[in-house]
Design an enzyme around this catalytic site. Structure first.
Site, short mmCIF file in Angstrom:
data_model
loop_
_atom_site.label_atom_id
_atom_site.label_comp_id
_atom_site.label_asym_id
_atom_site.label_seq_id
_atom_site.Cartn_x
_atom_site.Cartn_y
_atom_site.Cartn_z
N PHE A 163 -6.78 12.45 1.61
CA PHE A 163 -6.25 12.08 0.29
C PHE A 163 -6.62 10.62 0.06
CE2 PHE A 163 -2.71 10.55 -2.38
CZ PHE A 163 -2.65 11.54 -3.36
N SER A 173 -0.14 -0.51 -2.77
CA SER A 173 1.10 -0.17 -3.49
C SER A 173 0.85 -0.11 -4.99
CB SER A 173 2.18 -1.21 -3.19
OG SER A 173 2.58 -1.13 -1.84
N ARG A 212 5.84 12.55 0.93
CA ARG A 212 6.85 11.65 1.51
C ARG A 212 7.89 12.44 2.31
NH1 ARG A 212 6.49 7.90 -3.95
NH2 ARG A 212 4.58 6.87 -3.25
N GLN A 235 14.87 -0.95 24.41
CA GLN A 235 15.86 -1.85 25.01
C GLN A 235 16.64 -1.13 26.13
OE1 GLN A 235 15.95 -4.94 24.16
NE2 GLN A 235 17.69 -5.59 25.39
N ILE A 236 17.01 0.12 25.87
CA ILE A 236 17.76 0.88 26.88
C ILE A 236 16.90 1.10 28.13
CG2 ILE A 236 18.73 3.19 27.36
CD1 ILE A 236 19.78 3.14 24.41
N GLY A 238 14.80 -0.98 29.21
CA GLY A 238 14.55 -2.28 29.85
C GLY A 238 13.06 -2.49 30.10
N GLU A 275 1.94 6.41 2.60
CA GLU A 275 2.50 7.26 1.53
C GLU A 275 3.59 6.54 0.75
OE1 GLU A 275 2.66 11.42 2.10
OE2 GLU A 275 1.17 11.37 3.72
N GLY A 276 3.40 5.24 0.56
CA GLY A 276 4.35 4.41 -0.18
C GLY A 276 5.20 3.61 0.78
N1 CAA Z 1 5.63 12.17 -11.09
C1 CAA Z 1 4.97 12.14 -12.26
N2 CAA Z 1 4.61 11.00 -12.88
C2 CAA Z 1 4.95 9.85 -12.28
C3 CAA Z 1 5.65 9.80 -11.07
C4 CAA Z 1 6.00 11.03 -10.47
N3 CAA Z 1 6.65 11.08 -9.29
N4 CAA Z 1 5.84 8.51 -10.73
C5 CAA Z 1 5.28 7.76 -11.72
N5 CAA Z 1 4.74 8.58 -12.64
C6 CAA Z 1 4.08 8.22 -13.88
C7 CAA Z 1 5.01 7.38 -14.74
O1 CAA Z 1 5.86 8.19 -15.53
C8 CAA Z 1 4.02 6.61 -15.59
O2 CAA Z 1 3.54 7.42 -16.62
P1 CAA Z 1 3.75 7.01 -18.17
O3 CAA Z 1 3.07 5.67 -18.35
O4 CAA Z 1 3.11 8.11 -18.92
O5 CAA Z 1 5.23 6.91 -18.38
C9 CAA Z 1 2.87 6.40 -14.63
O6 CAA Z 1 2.99 7.36 -13.60
C10 CAA Z 1 2.83 5.01 -14.04
O7 CAA Z 1 4.06 4.82 -13.38
P2 CAA Z 1 4.76 3.43 -13.38
O8 CAA Z 1 4.81 2.84 -14.75
O9 CAA Z 1 6.05 3.61 -12.65
O10 CAA Z 1 3.69 2.58 -12.52
P3 CAA Z 1 3.90 1.28 -11.69
O11 CAA Z 1 2.55 0.70 -11.52
O12 CAA Z 1 4.97 0.42 -12.26
O13 CAA Z 1 4.47 1.76 -10.25
C11 CAA Z 1 4.42 3.00 -8.20
C12 CAA Z 1 4.14 2.95 -9.69
C13 CAA Z 1 5.70 3.80 -8.00
C14 CAA Z 1 4.58 1.64 -7.53
C15 CAA Z 1 3.18 3.75 -7.70
O14 CAA Z 1 2.02 2.98 -7.97
C16 CAA Z 1 3.23 4.10 -6.24
O15 CAA Z 1 3.87 5.08 -5.86
N6 CAA Z 1 2.53 3.30 -5.42
C17 CAA Z 1 2.39 3.61 -4.00
C18 CAA Z 1 1.18 4.46 -3.78
C19 CAA Z 1 1.23 5.14 -2.47
O16 CAA Z 1 2.20 5.80 -2.12
N7 CAA Z 1 0.13 5.02 -1.74
C20 CAA Z 1 0.02 5.70 -0.50
C21 CAA Z 1 -1.41 6.00 -0.26
S1 CAA Z 1 -1.70 7.62 0.21
C22 CAA Z 1 -1.53 7.62 1.90
O17 CAA Z 1 -0.91 6.78 2.50
C23 CAA Z 1 -2.14 8.81 2.48
C24 CAA Z 1 -2.48 8.77 3.89
O18 CAA Z 1 -3.64 8.80 4.24
C25 CAA Z 1 -1.37 8.88 4.90
#
Ligand code: CAA
Length: 395
Positions: A123, A132, A243, A336-337, A339, A363-364
């Site tokens: 992904f 983020s 998540r 810690q347990i 040691g 994943e956030g």
């Molecule tokens: N379902 C549907 N739509 C969603 C949503 C959800 N759960 N969450 C947000 N949206 C939509 C919002 O409604 C918005 O749409 P509109 O403009 O039409 O209203 C749009 O998405 C943008 O959302 P925000 O305005 O909330 O955006 P933001 O920039 O303020 O913040 C955030 C969003 C929550 C920080 C988001 O960017 C986020 O989750 N960031 C973290 C990304 C992440 O998890 N990365 C992990 C990488 S993958 C990984 O780790 C995989 C691996 O290999 C292990």
């Protein structure tokens, strides 16, 4: 909520526990030290159906519910988190995303191989400058009519070098911001796809985390998931489910650390009795058990909400936020347990402590989960409004 596990759930839990103890435990330290990808172990998990647990049997999946998947990830994570993250990403980010949002042709083409574990998926959302802040995608997918030309770099991709299929988020129309992002299904063997070196990580060291570069990759339009501009919503929706998997991983780490610490405390003697008989240690174990159980309730609740078709966006964030914090604090306590023994690689707790950290990041991050939760809370989406205000009204 008092969770109840069915006979089927208990069978999955038992199968995962046995596999983890019999097939993952031998060699887990060596694989971690040498950063060796668990090829044989992934094959074993595929044979047990762990790579496509929730996928419809029509596409070679196990047709199981989310709670079964969570139980399996929890058990695998007590032992080997490089293996459990491979399972988690393939199941909840790749297979579930394709199954729920892909069209029939995409599902027919990709799901059977991914669900059976013949192929592994990745992904690809994070970038060097978009972690983020995921809306700030620099990777571009230029619309050429019947295909896209994909260019850009993705970072910290789990299964980077071992995957055959990538779900890649890319910006098609920058003027539309996040509404101009698309998700494209890209095959790793296509011209222009280059895999970077495996990252040398603090934890989950044998899993395959890499950078992936896309250089003028021609992606047929039929490989776009959903309507034009659906890519960011797709990523957010899929991550809500993902998540839950990472929360289950964190729960498994914490539960594993508790089990190891309890056994050790009953055996290890100091000042003439087992250290478990000293209140300082006994109370630590009591706190650990309580927190592990609280995390378990949150994780199982999020899984069951998903299984019942309820909104699970905030429940999965809460589960991940709390379970990852518990994983971190519990593994530190477990070391810690133990040691001095806890500080050396011949004891499993130090590896669990290193593995725990990533559950607060991928994943956030925990901070991202707090953004999701605080916004929902402030919008009144979490709890029904109360008449009571902070100010005391005198009659
Ligand atoms: N379902 C549907 N739509 C969603 C949503 C959800 N759960 N969450 C947000 N949206 C939509 C919002 O409604 C918005 O749409 P509109 O403009 O039409 O209203 C749009 O998405 C943008 O959302 P925000 O305005 O909330 O955006 P933001 O920039 O303020 O913040 C955030 C969003 C929550 C920080 C988001 O960017 C986020 O989750 N960031 C973290 C990304 C992440 O998890 N990365 C992990 C990488 S993958 C990984 O780790 C995989 C691996 O290999 C292990």
């Amino acid at each position: 909520m008092l969770y109840q596990l069915s006979e089927e759930h208990l069978a999955v839990q038992q199968a995962a526990r046995e596999f983890a103890q019999q097939q993952l435990l031998p060699g887990v330290v060596e694989r971690d030290n040498t950063m060796t990808y668990p090829t044989e172990q992934v094959r074993g998990m595929a044979d047990l159906g762990f790579l496509g647990m929730m996928v419809d049997p029509a596409y070679n999946g196990g047709g199981m519910d989310t709670l079964s998947y969570v139980l399996a990830v929890e058990e695998l994570s007590k032992v080997d988190n490089s293996c459990s993250v491979i399972v988690s990403v393939n199941n909840s980010l790749v297979c579930s995303g394709l199954e729920k949002y892909g069209n029939e042709a995409q599902k027919q083409k990709y799901l059977p191989k991914l669900a059976s574990g013949e192929w592994i998926g990745a992904f690809c959302l994070s970038e060097p400058e978009a972690g983020s802040d995921a809306t700030s995608q620099r990777t571009t997918a230029v619309d050429m009519g019947d295909h896209y030309i994909l260019n850009g770099t993705k970072n910290w991709i789990t299964n980077g070098g071992s995957s055959s299929v990538h779900l890649v988020m890319a910006q098609t129309d920058a003027d539309k911001g996040h509404k101009g992002i698309n998700c494209l299904i890209v095959e790793a063997s296509w011209e222009g796809v280059t895999i970077g070196a495996k990252e040398d990580k603090l934890g989950i060291r044998s899993s395959d985390t890499t950078t992936i570069m896309y250089n003028d990759v021609r992606v047929p339009k039929e490989n776009r998931i959903g309507e034009d501009g659906f890519g960011f919503t797709f990523a957010m929706k899929v991550l809500s489910g993902g998540r839950i998997g990472i929360a289950a991983q964190a729960l498994g780490i914490a539960a594993g650390a508790l089990e190891l610490a309890t056994n050790y405390a009953k055996e290890r003697e100091a000042f003439g009795k087992p250290i478990a008989q000293h209140q300082a240690i006994a109370f630590k174990l009591a706190d650990m058990a309580t927190e592990v159980e609280a995390a378990r309730l949150l994780v199982y609740q999020a899984a069951q909400a998903k299984d019942r078709g309820l909104n699970y966006d905030t429940l999965s964030s809460m589960a991940k936020l709390y379970a990852s914090k518990v994983a971190m604090t519990q593994t530190v306590e477990a070391v810690q347990i133990h040691g001095g023994y806890g500080f050396v690689k011949e004891y499993h707790v130090e590896r669990l402590m290193r593995d725990a950290k990533i559950t607060q990041i991928y994943e956030g991050t925990s901070e991202v989960q707090k953004i999701v939760l605080s916004r929902a809370l402030l919008k009144g989406e979490l709890y029904p409004p109360m008449a009571m205000t902070s100010h005391v009204e005198h009659a």
